[in-house]
Design a protein around this motif. Structure first.
Motif, short mmCIF file in Angstrom:
data_model
loop_
_atom_site.label_atom_id
_atom_site.label_comp_id
_atom_site.label_asym_id
_atom_site.label_seq_id
_atom_site.Cartn_x
_atom_site.Cartn_y
_atom_site.Cartn_z
N HIS B 162 -51.88 -21.48 26.33
CA HIS B 162 -52.76 -21.68 27.48
C HIS B 162 -54.19 -21.70 26.98
CE1 HIS B 162 -49.62 -20.76 30.52
NE2 HIS B 162 -49.06 -20.26 29.43
N VAL B 163 -54.96 -22.69 27.43
CA VAL B 163 -56.31 -22.85 26.92
C VAL B 163 -57.28 -22.94 28.09
CG1 VAL B 163 -57.81 -24.32 25.52
CG2 VAL B 163 -55.42 -24.11 24.94
N ASP B 164 -58.44 -22.32 27.92
CA ASP B 164 -59.51 -22.48 28.91
C ASP B 164 -59.95 -23.94 28.86
OD1 ASP B 164 -62.22 -22.59 29.95
OD2 ASP B 164 -62.10 -20.41 29.97
N ALA B 167 -62.92 -24.74 26.82
CA ALA B 167 -62.89 -24.45 25.38
C ALA B 167 -61.98 -25.43 24.64
CB ALA B 167 -62.41 -23.03 25.15
N ARG B 186 -58.67 -13.64 45.70
CA ARG B 186 -59.85 -13.01 45.11
C ARG B 186 -60.83 -14.07 44.60
NH1 ARG B 186 -60.39 -8.24 42.47
NH2 ARG B 186 -59.43 -6.51 43.55
N GLY B 190 -64.91 -15.16 45.60
CA GLY B 190 -65.88 -14.98 44.52
C GLY B 190 -65.69 -13.71 43.73
N ARG B 191 -64.48 -13.20 43.71
CA ARG B 191 -64.24 -12.01 42.91
C ARG B 191 -63.23 -12.29 41.80
NH1 ARG B 191 -65.57 -7.09 43.57
NH2 ARG B 191 -63.53 -6.29 43.09
N GLY B 192 -63.19 -13.53 41.37
CA GLY B 192 -62.21 -13.91 40.35
C GLY B 192 -62.58 -13.36 39.00
N SER B 193 -61.62 -13.38 38.11
CA SER B 193 -61.85 -12.89 36.75
C SER B 193 -62.53 -13.96 35.91
CB SER B 193 -60.52 -12.51 36.10
OG SER B 193 -59.72 -13.66 35.95
N GLY B 194 -62.76 -15.14 36.47
CA GLY B 194 -63.38 -16.19 35.71
C GLY B 194 -62.36 -16.99 34.92
N GLU B 195 -61.10 -16.68 35.10
CA GLU B 195 -60.05 -17.39 34.38
C GLU B 195 -59.08 -17.98 35.38
OE1 GLU B 195 -60.74 -17.72 31.45
OE2 GLU B 195 -61.56 -15.89 30.60
N GLN B 198 -56.17 -22.68 33.80
CA GLN B 198 -55.85 -22.81 32.39
C GLN B 198 -55.07 -24.08 32.17
OE1 GLN B 198 -54.07 -19.23 32.93
NE2 GLN B 198 -56.13 -18.40 33.10
N GLU B 213 -67.47 -21.72 25.63
CA GLU B 213 -67.05 -22.39 26.84
C GLU B 213 -68.06 -23.46 27.23
OE1 GLU B 213 -66.32 -18.70 27.90
OE2 GLU B 213 -64.17 -18.92 28.13
N GLU B 214 -68.93 -23.80 26.28
CA GLU B 214 -69.95 -24.79 26.56
C GLU B 214 -69.47 -26.17 26.18
OE1 GLU B 214 -73.93 -23.94 24.89
OE2 GLU B 214 -73.62 -22.10 26.02
#
Lengths: 212, 216
Positions: B162-164, B167, B186, B190-195, B198, B213-214
């Motif tokens: 699994h890849v972001d 990235a 969540r 707006g309370r996500g883990s940012g992931e 994938q 992640e740029e």
């Protein structure tokens, strides 16, 4: 316990077998196996942590990663340094903390005047317990040892983290010349005394001290 | 045509008469010998249909043809450069990440939407990389750019990776990709883990992931 290893200098690989680590929000780049990501909040757990967070603005955006397999972390191509805690405490800027073992406790402490000059706020993150931690720096970080005989002065903008039994004081080299606009650009330093390690990055954040 | 890695951000290529290579326009840093650089508006070879395909897909990174005899140094924007060697398989890579590659490699475009249906389309939207990707097939070397270092993760049957999406750099082999979501309520508030999203890559091959992640 989760095992941390470096894959090159900028990617952290963590082997998980059902246990958990805490990582900076959004820093996962890839994983193999099964992983679950859950957002957490910094400043410590519980009500006290929440109040601390609100008051300090030390926004440590963390997530809990739990699973079975290998999870890879990286953030903006920052260099990563691994360190181990054996019951001692690590002080680190929240923006420099990439990942810590799930069994470690995280909290927030007041840094005094220093924070104002580093531009990172008046509070810093603490990590306590036994386990591994991965910190990030802009360029490879160097570890400098401080002993009672050899205190160390660090540019606030290059400071990343410190561990051990250290007292930190803020020292200023502001003189008459500085007031005349003839400063050397090194007006403030953090002075560390005692016994411990200080992590310094080969780069400087923008600080108030850099201008005077 | 072999690439020699000078350091993590520069590669040197040897050009011999009768061989040609392609590089991103403006990526030449220095050269020795007698080498010519021709802008390549068609963006590669593969006939009119391939050209039209690239045009329609918006995957036409400005390329130039490098010919002659000598050595050429390539690098771009201070990005990390990774050399990938292909021996018959197909490499999938975003056109803007291509720094230079062997002229013998067969170029094409691939509609990512067809891999994984609607989710494939969503993938393009989420990653901001468009619905099309460039393919390179054959025997030769490719230099790709990434922000920060690159790690290669093998993909084996029963061991998907699994890849972001941000990235992700490139992949090769017989690999299926689909967008997997871990979107819960969540994330909506707006309370996500940012992931939340994938890219799941399964099959057999390898995926290249950058330490950031740029986008480039």
């Amino acid at each position: 316990m989760a095992t941390f290893r470096l894959q090159g200098s900028k990617v952290l690989a963590v082997d998980l077998s059902g246990d958990a680590v805490r990582a900076k929000n959004g820093s996962m780049v890839a994983y193999e196996g099964d992983m679950a990501f859950k957002k957490m909040s910094g400043g410590g757990e519980g009500l006290r942590g929440m109040v601390t967070r609100r008051l300090t603005g030390e926004q440590l955006e963390v997530m809990e990663v739990r699973g079975q397999g290998v999870c890879y972390f990286a953030d903006r191509a920052s260099d990563i340094t691994l360190l181990a805690l054996h019951g001692d405490k690590l002080n680190v800027e929240a923006s420099n903390l990439l990942c810590s073992d799930g069994s470690l406790r995280t909290g927030t402490t007041f840094t005094g005047l220093r924070g104002g000059a580093t531009g990172t706020g008046l509070f810093t993150t603490t990590v306590e317990g036994s386990g591994q931690v991965a910190i990030m720096s802009d360029g490879p970080a160097v570890v400098l040892r401080v002993t009672p005989r050899f205190p160390l002065a660090v540019d606030p903008g290059a400071y990343v983290a410190h561990q051990g039994n250290l007292r930190q004081t803020f020292q200023s080299g502001v003189t008459f010349r500085t007031l005349l606009g003839e400063g050397g650009g090194e007006a403030f330093q953090i002075r560390f005394e005692g016994d411990g390690l200080v992590y310094v990055q080969p780069s400087e954040r923008n600080t108030v001290g850099g201008d005077v | 045509m072999p690439f020699r890695e000078i350091n993590s951000k520069m590669v040197e290529a040897t050009v011999a008469p009768g061989q040609r290579m392609f590089s991103q326009r403006g990526a030449m840093l220095a050269y020795t010998g007698d080498v010519t650089f021709t802008p390549n508006t068609a963006g590669g070879q593969g006939g009119v249909m391939a050209m039209l395909g690239r045009r329609a897909a918006g995957e036409a990174a400005p390329l130039m043809t490098v010919e002659g005899s000598g050595t050429v140094l390539f690098g771009h924007g201070g990005h990390h450069v990774q050399v990938i060697r292909l021996s018959g398989e197909t490499l999938y890579v975003e056109a803007d990440r291509l720094l230079a590659f062997d002229g013998t490699l067969e170029q094409g475009t691939m509609f990512m939407g067809s891999q994984g249906g609607v989710m494939g389309m969503v993938r393009g939207q989420v990653t901001g990389q468009g619905l099309f990707t460039t393919t390179l097939k054959g025997h030769g070397a490719v230099a790709v750019m990434a922000h920060g270092g690159v790690i290669e993760l093998p993909i084996a049957p029963g061991r998907p990776v699994h890849v972001d999406p941000q990235a992700y750099v490139a992949h090769h082999g017989d690999v299926r990709n689909k967008l997997s979501t871990a979107l819960g309520w969540r994330d909506m508030v707006g309370r996500g883990s940012g992931e939340a999203f994938q890219l799941e890559l399964s099959g057999s091959g390898a995926v290249y992931v950058q330490a950031s992640e740029e986008k480039l």
